[in-house]
Design an enzyme around this catalytic site. Sequence first.
Site, PDB file in Angstrom:
ATOM      1  N   PRO A  81       0.827  -1.208   0.000  1.00  0.00           N
ATOM      2  CA  PRO A  81       0.000   0.000   0.000  1.00  0.00           C
ATOM      3  C   PRO A  81       0.862   1.260   0.000  1.00  0.00           C
ATOM      4  CG  PRO A  81      -0.009  -1.008   2.176  1.00  0.00           C
ATOM      5  CD  PRO A  81       0.779  -1.928   1.270  1.00  0.00           C
ATOM      6  N   GLY A  82       0.330   2.310  -0.616  1.00  0.00           N
ATOM      7  CA  GLY A  82       1.005   3.603  -0.609  1.00  0.00           C
ATOM      8  C   GLY A  82       1.904   3.864  -1.790  1.00  0.00           C
ATOM      9  N   CYS A  83       2.179   2.854  -2.601  1.00  0.00           N
ATOM     10  CA  CYS A  83       3.046   3.043  -3.764  1.00  0.00           C
ATOM     11  C   CYS A  83       2.213   3.455  -4.967  1.00  0.00           C
ATOM     12  CB  CYS A  83       3.802   1.759  -4.099  1.00  0.00           C
ATOM     13  SG  CYS A  83       5.085   1.340  -2.924  1.00  0.00           S
ATOM     14  N   THR A  84       2.739   4.373  -5.747  1.00  0.00           N
ATOM     15  CA  THR A  84       2.080   4.787  -6.987  1.00  0.00           C
ATOM     16  C   THR A  84       2.051   3.622  -7.961  1.00  0.00           C
ATOM     17  OG1 THR A  84       2.892   7.025  -6.651  1.00  0.00           O
ATOM     18  CG2 THR A  84       2.124   6.470  -8.856  1.00  0.00           C
ATOM     19  N   ALA A  85       3.150   2.915  -8.077  1.00  0.00           N
ATOM     20  CA  ALA A  85       3.233   1.728  -8.937  1.00  0.00           C
ATOM     21  C   ALA A  85       2.600   0.547  -8.209  1.00  0.00           C
ATOM     22  CB  ALA A  85       4.692   1.416  -9.240  1.00  0.00           C
TER      23      ALA A  85
END
Length: 179
Positions: A81-85
Site C-alpha cells: 500500500p502507498g506506492c504509486t506503482a
Amino acid sequence: MRASATPVPSLSFTSLSPVAATPMLAMPASFPLAASDRLLSLVSEFRSLQEPIERVKRLLDYAAVLPAFEDSSRMDSNRVPGCTAQVWVDVGMDGQGRMRFWADSDSEIAKGFCSCLMDILDRAKPQEVMGMRAEELRVVNIGIVAHSRVNTWHHILVRMQSRTQELLNVPAMVTYLPR
C-alpha cells in the site's frame, strides 16, 4: 505465502553491468552477511556513483536481476500500500529461521528498489528485518526527487516488516501424537 523457499540469487559484480566501483558481495546462503553489512555495501556502491543518472542506471541494473515472481502471488494481500506503482511482496521463512522475500512491480524503478531491499534483507534474521529503519535507506540517494519515488523505499520496507511480523505471529502447529 510460498510453500517452499526458492533460492534468490545473490547479486555479484559479474551479474550486473560494471557501473559501480564497489560490487555487492555474493555470499553463500550458509554464510550470509548481516543485513547492516549488506546495507553498508549498498550505500558504498551508490555513493561511489557521482551522477544521478549513474545511480538510476544502477538501480535499473538491480531491477534486471530481480528473480521472477510467481503470478499466483500477485494478490491483494501481497500488494504494497502507498506506492504509486503496483508492487507486490511475498514472504516466507527458511529452515534456519531466516526471512525469505520475493517481490515485483510494474515499474522498473520500483523493481530496482525491491531488488536492493531483497539484497539487504533476504536471508536476514527476523529481528534484523524488524530493526531496519527507512532513514537508513535515505543515504542511498539515487537522484530521484519525486515524492512518490522517495517514499517507495519506505513503503516496501514497511510491507516487508509487517509481513515478517504476521509470519512470526502465526502460532506454531501442534501435533498430537496418539498415546
